[in-house]
Design an enzyme around this catalytic site. Structure first.
Site, PDB file in Angstrom:
ATOM      1  N   HIS A  95       0.851  -1.189   0.000  1.00  0.00           N
ATOM      2  CA  HIS A  95       0.000   0.000   0.000  1.00  0.00           C
ATOM      3  C   HIS A  95       0.892   1.247   0.000  1.00  0.00           C
ATOM      4  CE1 HIS A  95      -3.889  -1.931   0.679  1.00  0.00           C
ATOM      5  NE2 HIS A  95      -3.344  -2.698   1.592  1.00  0.00           N
ATOM      6  N   HIS A 105      -0.967  -6.822  -5.277  1.00  0.00           N
ATOM      7  CA  HIS A 105      -1.031  -8.091  -4.551  1.00  0.00           C
ATOM      8  C   HIS A 105      -0.347  -9.177  -5.371  1.00  0.00           C
ATOM      9  CE1 HIS A 105      -3.521 -11.932  -4.056  1.00  0.00           C
ATOM     10  NE2 HIS A 105      -2.868 -11.833  -2.933  1.00  0.00           N
ATOM     11  N   VAL A 108       1.958 -16.618  -4.529  1.00  0.00           N
ATOM     12  CA  VAL A 108       2.343 -17.885  -5.188  1.00  0.00           C
ATOM     13  C   VAL A 108       2.400 -18.946  -4.111  1.00  0.00           C
ATOM     14  CG1 VAL A 108       3.539 -17.138  -7.286  1.00  0.00           C
ATOM     15  CG2 VAL A 108       4.740 -16.998  -5.122  1.00  0.00           C
TER      16      VAL A 108
END
Lengths: 287, 287
Positions: A95, A105, A108
């Site tokens: 952010h 965002h 994995v």
């Protein structure tokens, strides 16, 4: 016994590489918080708050172990009942403070069972507060480059999946301008592809971040960012399966909720003026 | 045909009375937003933002009609399949600006079917940012007074229900210091009792609000309030059945999310200093 050494090492290295890069960009260090889980495994949360560029940025590595697959995982695969398992991955939300810089965002992850059955999932998606077409083109170009070596139709499929997944039904809005999302992939190339997604994150995001961070911003633009961050909260708490699963399964709350924005605003029935820059974003994400 | 006139009138009058009182206290007018629902019925949202005392305060009346009960409602009552129904009620959340003033929630509602089967639900609960024992004693005393005429054990039961219902499992915290919660009550006295709950709201809350609003506050206390408001968001979006049902069933999003705070903060792993006033609140609500 599960041999997950290579996978664990990839995810740890990815977290290290990304955090080092973000620290260089921000000029400040991330804190490190390692934790263990009574049921087995643990993780490391890396985080910065009130940085130069990042108002809040978190990057989690976790590796959790279980002795018995939960019923939901074996419902359609009775041959796996009772097997031990491991789940691991990297999850990141950034952010930035400047409203011209998008929130981003990346996730994995993989899930491995005792007998070697392995699934992969993940993706990356971009949530701007102001819409810049050149940023969108760059973002999706790199997303495509990450996937193209593993199948000509992958980008189209996973990009469409991303728009379906990150959708706020009650607002009739996508969370942002999309990217990649996939889940339960167990092809031979799934690990390579997942590494490719992880490795393409920095080149996809950082040029946008650094370019937009040079733009000055006004109090009004800041308020719009805080208002839109409310949508990020709504998505993550109402719809995101990862967040809800984590909160419901005794996950580490502070690590899961590192995705929350540092500050968010709600205003009744707010609608940007027609043809304003804020309205341009709404036109892009309303569907 | 359902004759719901008396109930509808009670809820409309309750909203009018409460809003008039809050407008007097704040010195500013609430806006009025009426809406209809394609499937039948509608509602009126009354709201103030950036008032003198209230940073955000909303009070909704809604009255929605359906021609056929949803499957969830008839699962255990097959004799009701296919019946028309009405649901109505008043729902209120007040977010004062002063961190010494608690946030408060009131809800009273009823559900009526064609054949006259009627359920009531509702309650009120208080969410302070700073803990004052005398406020808690006053709040619960009035809650008890609302219920005592309808059964000696009601307050104990519904107060315990409130603590169980407004519980953030992932934080091991109650949302606040409790009050009243009940649902699916269809006793003969249920309508009278529900009116009593609605009528006791102002005497339960306003003395606390007005007393605490005289206390000055610091930037640090304001930050603590914004941080704790994050918990309010988490509760409403992750756990509150009314909110989730509304969002999932095509309810009017802006009316449902009037419960959201105007501004909320998230900070990683924040823990107040031992024996601080902030810590005193945590001791009261951690369980």
């Amino acid at each position: 016994m599960i041999d997950s050494k290579e996978k664990v090492q990839y995810f740890i290295d990815l977290q290290t590489k990304i955090v080092a890069h973000l620290e260089y960009i921000d000029g400040n260090k991330f804190i490190t918080d390692s934790w263990t889980r009574p049921e087995g495994g643990g993780g490391t949360s890396r985080l910065i708050e009130n940085g130069r560029i990042f108002e809040r940025a978190g990057c989690n590595f976790s590796h959790v172990l279980g002795t018995k697959l939960p019923p939901a995982a074996t419902e359609h695969r009775p041959e796996l009942i009772g097997q031990s398992w491991e789940a691991m991955g990297v999850s990141l939300v950034l952010h930035p403070r400047n409203p011209h810089c998008p929130t981003v965002h990346l996730n994995v992850r993989t899930f491995v069972t005792e007998s070697g059955v392995t699934w992969y999932g993940g993706g990356m998606d971009l949530t701007p507060y102001y819409y810049y077409q050149e940023d969108e083109l760059h973002w999706h170009k790199i997303c495509r480059q990450a996937l193209d070596p593993y199948g000509a139709d992958l980008y189209d499929n996973y990009s469409a999946w991303c728009d379906r997944y990150f959708y706020l039904k009650h607002r009739k809005e996508t969370r942002g301008i999309g990217g990649i999302f996939y889940d339960d992939v167990s092809t031979d190339q799934a690990f390579d592809m997942t590494q490719s997604v992880g490795d393409h994150f920095l080149p996809a995001y950082c040029p946008i971040l650094l370019t937009r961070n040079e733009q000055p911003w006004t109090e009004e633009q800041r308020n719009w960012q805080l208002y839109r961050r409310g949508r990020y909260v709504e998505y993550n708490l109402v719809f995101d399966r990862g967040t809800l699963f984590g909160l419901q399964s005794n996950g580490r709350t502070e690590s899961i909720l590192m995705s929350m924005p540092p500050l968010a605003r709600w205003t009744y029935n707010y609608e940007p003026e027609v043809d304003s820059p804020e309205h341009k974003l709404m036109q892009r994400i309303t569907r």
